[in-house]
Design a protein around this motif. Structure first.
Motif, PDB file in Angstrom:
ATOM      1  N   SER A   5       0.857  -1.186   0.000  1.00 15.31           N
ATOM      2  CA  SER A   5       0.000   0.000   0.000  1.00 15.31           C
ATOM      3  C   SER A   5       0.893   1.235   0.000  1.00 15.31           C
ATOM      4  O   SER A   5       2.093   1.136   0.257  1.00 15.31           O
ATOM      5  N   GLY A   6       0.287   2.384  -0.296  1.00 16.96           N
ATOM      6  CA  GLY A   6       0.994   3.640  -0.126  1.00 16.96           C
ATOM      7  C   GLY A   6       1.399   4.382  -1.375  1.00 16.96           C
ATOM      8  O   GLY A   6       1.999   5.444  -1.283  1.00 16.96           O
ATOM      9  N   GLY A   7       1.101   3.886  -2.547  1.00 21.94           N
ATOM     10  CA  GLY A   7       1.459   4.615  -3.757  1.00 21.94           C
ATOM     11  C   GLY A   7       0.595   5.850  -3.921  1.00 21.94           C
ATOM     12  O   GLY A   7      -0.288   6.129  -3.124  1.00 21.94           O
ATOM     13  N   GLY A   8       0.884   6.617  -4.968  1.00 19.54           N
ATOM     14  CA  GLY A   8       0.097   7.809  -5.234  1.00 19.54           C
ATOM     15  C   GLY A   8       0.809   8.750  -6.179  1.00 19.54           C
ATOM     16  O   GLY A   8       1.802   8.372  -6.820  1.00 19.54           O
ATOM     17  N   SER A   9       0.291   9.967  -6.245  1.00 21.85           N
ATOM     18  CA  SER A   9       0.869  10.988  -7.121  1.00 21.85           C
ATOM     19  C   SER A   9       1.379  12.152  -6.297  1.00 21.85           C
ATOM     20  O   SER A   9       0.677  12.617  -5.385  1.00 21.85           O
ATOM     21  N   VAL A  10       2.576  12.606  -6.615  1.00 13.84           N
ATOM     22  CA  VAL A  10       3.162  13.743  -5.917  1.00 13.84           C
ATOM     23  C   VAL A  10       3.895  14.620  -6.914  1.00 13.84           C
ATOM     24  O   VAL A  10       4.235  14.175  -8.019  1.00 13.84           O
ATOM     25  N   GLY A  33       4.680  -8.780  -4.453  1.00 17.26           N
ATOM     26  CA  GLY A  33       3.427  -8.110  -4.183  1.00 17.26           C
ATOM     27  C   GLY A  33       2.714  -7.742  -5.469  1.00 17.26           C
ATOM     28  O   GLY A  33       3.234  -7.969  -6.569  1.00 17.26           O
ATOM     29  N   GLN A  34       1.560  -7.122  -5.321  1.00 18.66           N
ATOM     30  CA  GLN A  34       0.733  -6.807  -6.481  1.00 18.66           C
ATOM     31  C   GLN A  34       1.182  -5.545  -7.200  1.00 18.66           C
ATOM     32  O   GLN A  34       0.765  -5.307  -8.332  1.00 18.66           O
ATOM     33  N   GLY A  35       2.028  -4.765  -6.571  1.00 13.53           N
ATOM     34  CA  GLY A  35       2.525  -3.528  -7.171  1.00 13.53           C
ATOM     35  C   GLY A  35       1.651  -2.344  -6.828  1.00 13.53           C
ATOM     36  O   GLY A  35       0.433  -2.474  -6.652  1.00 13.53           O
ATOM     37  N   THR A  36       2.286  -1.183  -6.707  1.00  9.73           N
ATOM     38  CA  THR A  36       1.559   0.047  -6.428  1.00  9.73           C
ATOM     39  C   THR A  36       2.169   1.168  -7.267  1.00  9.73           C
ATOM     40  O   THR A  36       3.385   1.283  -7.396  1.00  9.73           O
ATOM     41  N   GLN A  37       1.306   1.992  -7.849  1.00 11.10           N
ATOM     42  CA  GLN A  37       1.767   3.031  -8.771  1.00 11.10           C
ATOM     43  C   GLN A  37       2.276   4.235  -8.009  1.00 11.10           C
ATOM     44  O   GLN A  37       1.623   4.743  -7.089  1.00 11.10           O
ATOM     45  N   VAL A  38       3.448   4.715  -8.410  1.00  7.71           N
ATOM     46  CA  VAL A  38       4.003   5.972  -7.917  1.00  7.71           C
ATOM     47  C   VAL A  38       4.203   6.882  -9.122  1.00  7.71           C
ATOM     48  O   VAL A  38       4.885   6.510 -10.079  1.00  7.71           O
ATOM     49  N   THR A  39       3.598   8.063  -9.072  1.00  5.12           N
ATOM     50  CA  THR A  39       3.702   9.022 -10.167  1.00  5.12           C
ATOM     51  C   THR A  39       4.234  10.338  -9.624  1.00  5.12           C
ATOM     52  O   THR A  39       3.687  10.890  -8.666  1.00  5.12           O
ATOM     53  N   VAL A  40       5.303  10.818 -10.231  1.00  4.32           N
ATOM     54  CA  VAL A  40       5.919  12.083  -9.825  1.00  4.32           C
ATOM     55  C   VAL A  40       5.842  13.034 -11.015  1.00  4.32           C
ATOM     56  O   VAL A  40       6.488  12.829 -12.040  1.00  4.32           O
ATOM     57  N   SER A  41       5.021  14.048 -10.855  1.00  2.32           N
ATOM     58  CA  SER A  41       4.773  14.944 -11.981  1.00  2.32           C
ATOM     59  C   SER A  41       4.334  16.303 -11.472  1.00  2.32           C
ATOM     60  O   SER A  41       3.650  16.401 -10.447  1.00  2.32           O
TER      61      SER A  41
END
Length: 123
Positions: free
Chosen positions: A7-12, A114-122
């Motif tokens: 858990s814990g991915g997201g966009s920053v 794990g299933q993977g979590t998306q991290v987007t830096v933009s």
């Protein structure tokens, strides 16, 4: 039941921070990997914990000084604290585990993912 739960991915925005978490079942070797679109999966950080609890942590050169790998052994939760994120850090991040004696920044060392979590830096 899934062995590794992330858990814990997201966009920053660039310069921002995120923390990824991975609940596991008590492996001696844990790793974080990432895969950007069109690229091979690459190692980010690994942690090997020996029988007396000593930790050996390794980081990819691209994340040294910005990412920190830690674990809460009481809850078998691995964390990847990511600071000063850059657009090139954008990827799907995977938690991985190994109990075969190898713990390098190499995907073949790890049999459990794990299933993977998306991290987007933009911006």
């Amino acid at each position: 039941a899934q062995e590794l739960v992330e858990s814990g991915g997201g966009s920053v925005q660039p310069g921002g921070s995120l923390r990824l978490s991975c609940i596991h079942t008590g492996y001696p070797c844990m790793g974080w990997f990432r895969q950007a679109p069109g690229k091979r999966r690459e190692g980010v950080a690994t942690m090997y914990t020996d029988r007396i609890g000593q930790e050996d942590i390794r980081y990819a050169d691209s994340v040294k000084g910005r990412f920190t790998f830690s674990q809460d052994k009481a809850t078998n939760t691995a964390y990847l604290q990511m600071n000063n994120l850059k657009p090139e850090d954008t990827a799907i991040y995977y938690c991985a585990a190994s109990n075969n004696g190898f713990c390098r920044l190499r995907t073949p060392d790890f049999a459990h993912w794990g299933q993977g979590t998306q991290v987007t830096v933009s911006s």
